[in-house]
Each structure stands twice: as C-alpha cells, then as structure tokens.
Design a protein around this motif. Structure first.
Motif, mmCIF file in Angstrom:
data_model
loop_
_atom_site.group_PDB
_atom_site.id
_atom_site.type_symbol
_atom_site.label_atom_id
_atom_site.label_comp_id
_atom_site.label_asym_id
_atom_site.label_seq_id
_atom_site.Cartn_x
_atom_site.Cartn_y
_atom_site.Cartn_z
ATOM 1 N N SER A 121 0.812 -1.220 0.000
ATOM 2 C CA SER A 121 0.000 0.000 0.000
ATOM 3 C C SER A 121 0.840 1.263 0.000
ATOM 4 O O SER A 121 0.330 2.358 -0.217
ATOM 5 N N LYS A 122 2.157 1.122 0.242
ATOM 6 C CA LYS A 122 3.034 2.290 0.296
ATOM 7 C C LYS A 122 4.058 2.301 -0.830
ATOM 8 O O LYS A 122 4.929 3.163 -0.850
ATOM 9 N N ILE A 123 3.952 1.366 -1.772
ATOM 10 C CA ILE A 123 5.022 1.207 -2.760
ATOM 11 C C ILE A 123 5.137 2.418 -3.669
ATOM 12 O O ILE A 123 6.231 2.828 -4.051
ATOM 13 N N GLY A 124 3.997 3.031 -4.026
ATOM 14 C CA GLY A 124 4.057 4.217 -4.877
ATOM 15 C C GLY A 124 4.798 5.347 -4.213
ATOM 16 O O GLY A 124 5.643 6.016 -4.821
ATOM 17 N N ARG A 125 4.507 5.579 -2.920
ATOM 18 C CA ARG A 125 5.161 6.657 -2.200
ATOM 19 C C ARG A 125 6.662 6.403 -2.015
ATOM 20 O O ARG A 125 7.488 7.306 -2.165
ATOM 21 N N LEU A 126 7.011 5.143 -1.696
ATOM 22 C CA LEU A 126 8.430 4.842 -1.498
ATOM 23 C C LEU A 126 9.202 4.877 -2.820
ATOM 24 O O LEU A 126 10.374 5.281 -2.847
ATOM 25 N N MET A 127 8.563 4.461 -3.914
ATOM 26 C CA MET A 127 9.212 4.616 -5.211
ATOM 27 C C MET A 127 9.376 6.094 -5.537
ATOM 28 O O MET A 127 10.351 6.507 -6.171
ATOM 29 N N GLY A 128 8.411 6.912 -5.095
ATOM 30 C CA GLY A 128 8.552 8.356 -5.247
ATOM 31 C C GLY A 128 9.730 8.884 -4.459
ATOM 32 O O GLY A 128 10.460 9.772 -4.920
ATOM 33 N N VAL A 129 9.927 8.331 -3.248
ATOM 34 C CA VAL A 129 11.096 8.722 -2.450
ATOM 35 C C VAL A 129 12.381 8.313 -3.169
ATOM 36 O O VAL A 129 13.365 9.057 -3.185
ATOM 37 N N CYS A 146 8.849 17.270 -5.182
ATOM 38 C CA CYS A 146 7.472 16.861 -5.469
ATOM 39 C C CYS A 146 7.380 15.452 -6.042
ATOM 40 O O CYS A 146 6.267 14.980 -6.320
ATOM 41 N N ALA A 147 8.514 14.771 -6.257
ATOM 42 C CA ALA A 147 8.456 13.409 -6.782
ATOM 43 C C ALA A 147 7.628 12.466 -5.899
ATOM 44 O O ALA A 147 6.830 11.680 -6.409
ATOM 45 N N PRO A 148 7.774 12.520 -4.551
ATOM 46 C CA PRO A 148 6.896 11.672 -3.719
ATOM 47 C C PRO A 148 5.421 12.020 -3.872
ATOM 48 O O PRO A 148 4.562 11.156 -3.693
ATOM 49 N N LEU A 149 5.104 13.292 -4.204
ATOM 50 C CA LEU A 149 3.716 13.656 -4.477
ATOM 51 C C LEU A 149 3.187 12.868 -5.662
ATOM 52 O O LEU A 149 2.043 12.405 -5.653
ATOM 53 N N GLY A 150 4.043 12.703 -6.676
ATOM 54 C CA GLY A 150 3.641 11.871 -7.803
ATOM 55 C C GLY A 150 3.357 10.447 -7.375
ATOM 56 O O GLY A 150 2.390 9.824 -7.846
ATOM 57 N N GLY A 151 4.178 9.907 -6.462
ATOM 58 C CA GLY A 151 3.925 8.558 -5.959
ATOM 59 C C GLY A 151 2.630 8.459 -5.180
ATOM 60 O O GLY A 151 1.890 7.478 -5.286
ATOM 61 N N TRP A 152 2.326 9.486 -4.385
ATOM 62 C CA TRP A 152 1.059 9.502 -3.638
ATOM 63 C C TRP A 152 -0.120 9.550 -4.600
ATOM 64 O O TRP A 152 -1.125 8.842 -4.396
#
Length: 512
Positions: free
Chosen positions: A161-169, A355-361
């Motif tokens: 459930s957090k993979i998009g945000r961590l890939m954004g990180v 803002c890259a993690p924003l894209g993941g969110w």
C-alpha cells in the motif's frame, strides 16, 4: 527463455495488473501498513550512494568551460566526463539482476561504497584528463550497483500500500542530485578548487556506509545464478557502440561544417554503429536461448511494458541533457558566471525533485493514467517556451522555463517505472528494475552526447569562446537543442498514452 515461460509471464503480468488496479479500487485493507525504521535507513543509506554519484555527475557539467581551459580540450571531448560516467552506469545496470540474485544486499552495498571512495580519491589527485575519465568509470560502476539496489529494496521490502510513495522517495533521491548539482558545483568552485567537491564527498560516503551496515537486511535468499560473460560483453558493446556512434557522428558533422576532414570520424561512426546494433541483436538472441539469461527480456513482449520502457529511455535524454544545455548556454551565450549558471537549474529541478513523492502519492490514490499523462504533457511547455524565446533568452527566462519542465516532469516520471513494473510478475521484477534503470542511464548518456553534438555543430567555425559570434552560435545551437527536446518529449508522451490505452482495454476485458 522458451515460449511456455513467456506465456506464463504474460498471463502473470495480466493477473498482476488486474490485482494491482482492482486493489486500488477496493478498501485497500493494507493501507495502514507501517514502514519499518530499518527499511527507511536502508533506503537512505543506499540512496545516498546513488545521490552522491549523480550529484558529482551533474556538478561536473557546470564545470565544463573551466575543465576545457584547464585540460585544453574541446566541448565534444570534455562532455566525456559525463558521458563515460553514464555509460559505466548503464553497462553495470544489466548485471544488477544477476548481482541481486547471487550476492547479499549488504555485500553489494559495501562494494559500491568502496568503488565510490576509490573514484573520488582518483579525482582528487588526478592531473591528466584520461585519469579523470578512469575515475568516472569507477564511480559509474559504483552508482550502477547502488541505484537498482535501492529500487530492489523498495520493491521487495516495502508494504504494497506504500510502494508508490516509497518509489517516489527513490525518485526523489535520484532527482534531487541533478537539482542541486550545478548549484553546488558553482558555489564550491567560487571559493575552492573544483577537486574540493570530491574531498567533501568521501566523509559523506563513509557516513552512508555506517547507516547501511546497521540497517540493511536480507529478506530474500540468494540463488546460484550464473553470469554469462558473452552476454555481458554483448550488452556492454551494444551500449558503448551506440553512444560512441552518436558522439562521433556529431564530431564528423562538426568537422564538415567547419571545413575540416571528417573521413576518420565518419568511419568510426559507421563501425561503432554496426558494432552497437550487432551486439544488441546478439544479446537479444543469446538471452532468448539461455537457460539463465543476464536479463529475462521476455517481460518486454508485453506491449505495455515495452512502451513504458521506450518512454523511460527517451525522456531522460531531455531530463539529464537539460542541465548541460542550460548551464552551457548561460555561460557561453549569456556570459554568466559558473555560480549563476548552476543556480539557474536549482529552482525547477529542486521543486520538481521534492514533489516526486507527491507523484507517488497520486499514483497510489488514482492509478497510473492521470498522474503520468497530465504532468508529462504539461512538461513539454518547458522546452517549447525555450524554443520560442531562444534568441532573446535571459538568465531569468532560462530558470523560469526550466521550472515548468522540472516540476511536471518529476511528478509524472516518478511513476513510469512503477506503472510498468505493476505489469511484471514478482519473480521478474529485478529484471524489470535492471532493464528500466539501464534504459534510464543509456538515455542520459545519449542525451548528453546528442545535445553536446548539436552545440558543437552550431559553434563550429564561429571563432573563439568569448567572442560575439561564438555567443550567437551557442544561442542558435540552443534553439536547435530545444526543438529536438520538444520532439523527444512528444515521442515519450505518445508511447505512454498508447501503453495506458492498451492497459485500459486489457483491464476491461479481464472484468468480463
């Protein structure tokens, strides 16, 4: 890889995609999953190595005019400081899947640390241009190990459930470095010798090593993987040959424009192109027939993954080449200082990176289509405005137009690899990670070579640096470059739009 394996992979990819998409449309029961402190520490430690490698790469771009004077080399020669680094990274990336299966994560991390330190020490003491290139090769191999290692840790150990945000990180780590690199280079060299950058890098690398040794964990057991030296040789020759062909082709054109003898450069271009394309075909053939291929290329038979990979190859031509073009146009056409030229890249690249993690969110919340296509489409405005104002650019306009590109590109591109790997079965994700990171680095190397070639061709026969004719020629070369960037961005966006359309149809069929 045989036909039955490819069929299983395609079916598995479709199932994975359906589960991934439907999971976002349900209650997402795992949305409260926690991210462990050790995982965060692992990402920080390994990401720091990738960060420092990319930072030193982008730091060097703003120093090109100074290096040209110190080592008495031309524009087309000095760009090899960046190109050979990116080639080394790209040549190492295909091996990352094998390394991940064969060796422990912590051992790979420490190897990357050692290479980064050795390369930095050579940069500190080297006083000949070939030694600088050797150091960049060593540093590139270290970064080629560290960057996919960080992504593999995220893919394997993060809650779904957090993979998009961590890939954004992860994308944040990779994109912040280009954001601050030119500014750091300009700031440091305004008060210290440029070698001080690598003196500062060594203790930072050692700090990352301490954090990594405490936090990195092995979650997946190793395998008895085999590395075929012929496959490795083929992919390295393919990558090096294609970029050399592009570089030497530019040299040949530049000599023709200036009235010089381009025969030798033309011969080298043809030979490198033949070797590059032939090696690439050979690698694909060997990979299809091998029991344990270096990269399992069967995932590219899925058109969705293939189209994502094409976009992930061509878009970095613009993203990585942008910093090179802006800093050189600013110094050689507008006459700005090194510090000002580096600072021009900072606002757009830094805000985009943050803002890259924003894209993941957004990806975790809305899926892939809108968080990728909308910002990537808006990003094209950046080079478009650059082209429109190319002959009357100011430092402020350069910074502002790059801000438009950097912000929206970072939001959209942070999700491209995540979107593609959602189509790939879990067992093949390390291969997908290696393929996409190779595409990224090859695109960056090709972009630097392409845009430096365009500038060199425009500058050919325009006199010496510092003259009005040379400044005008650089501005013209900038205009040609911005037009090329627009075309590349449109090709990348079209590939992504086609991939999304195919996936929507596939998902609709799976529901019936």
């Amino acid at each position: 890889m045989n036909a039955s394996t490819d069929t299983r992979m395609t079916n598995g990819a479709t199932t994975s995609m359906a589960a991934h998409e439907s999971g976002r449309q349900t209650d997402r029961p795992g949305s409260d999953e926690k991210i462990s402190g050790r995982l965060i520490g692992s990402i920080v430690a390994v990401g720091s190595l990738a960060f420092i490698g990319i930072l030193t790469e982008t730091v060097m771009t703003v120093l090109f005019p100074a290096l040209m004077r110190e080592f008495n080399v031309t524009t087309s020669t000095v760009q090899w400081i960046t190109t050979i680094y990116l080639l080394s990274v790209a040549a190492t990336m295909p091996v990352s899947s094998f390394l991940k299966r064969r060796f422990k994560i912590k051992a790979l991390f420490l190897a990357a640390v050692a290479l980064a330190i050795i390369g930095s020490l050579i940069m500190i003491v080297a006083h000949a241009f070939p030694l600088l290139l050797l150091a960049r090769v060593i540093q590139g191999i270290g970064s080629g190990i560290a960057t996919p290692l960080m992504m593999n840790i995220i893919l394997e150990q993060s809650p779904r459930s957090k993979i998009g945000r961590l890939m954004g990180v992860g994308s944040l780590v990779i994109t912040v470095a280009p954001a601050i690199g030119p500014t750091v280079g300009g700031a440091v060299t305004s008060i210290l010798p440029w070698r001080a950058i690598f003196v500062i890098a060594v203790p930072l690398i050692l700090l990352a090593a301490v954090i990594g040794c405490r936090c990195i964990e092995q979650k997946v057991p190793n395998e008895d993987a085999y590395l075929d030296p012929l496959q490795l040789t083929a992919i390295v020759c393919a990558l090096v040959g294609l970029v050399l062909a592009l570089n030497q082709g530019g040299v040949a054109v530049g000599k023709l424009v200036s009235g010089g003898d381009a025969t030798f450069s033309f011969i080298v271009t043809v030979v490198c192109l033949v070797v590059g394309l032939g090696s690439l075909v050979l690698f694909v053939c060997m990979s299809r027939r091998a029991f344990s291929p270096l990269l399992r290329l069967g995932i590219l038979r899925d058109p969705v993954v293939l189209l994502h990979a094409v976009a992930y190859t061509v878009m970095p031509l613009v993203a990585i080449g942008y910093g090179y073009v802006i800093t050189n146009v600013a110094q050689l056409s507008l006459g700005t200082s090194t510090f000002v030229a580096g600072a021009l890249v900072l606002p757009g690249a830094l805000i985009g990176a943050v803002c890259a993690p924003l894209g993941g969110w957004l990806y975790d919340r809305f899926g892939a289509v809108k968080p990728i296509l909308i910002p990537m489409g808006i990003a094209v405005l950046g080079p478009t405005l650059m082209l429109v104002f190319s002959m009357r650019l100011t430092a402020t306009l350069l910074a502002g137009f790059y801000f438009v590109f950097g912000f929206f590109y970072a939001i959209g591109n942070a999700n491209v690899m995540t979107s593609a790997l959602s189509e790939v079965p879990g067992a093949f994700k390390p291969d997908g990670n290696a393929i996409f990171n190779t595409c990224l680095q090859f695109g960056g190397a090709a972009g630097t070579a392409l845009f430096s070639t365009i500038l060199s061709v425009a500058q050919a026969g325009a006199g010496r640096e510092g003259t009005a004719s040379f400044a005008h020629a650089t501005a013209v070369g900038g205009a040609w470059t911005f037009g090329t960037m627009i075309l590349i961005c449109l090709i990348g966006w079209t590939c992504l739009a086609m991939a999304m359309r195919i996936r929507v149809r596939r998902h609709a069929s799976a529901k019936r």
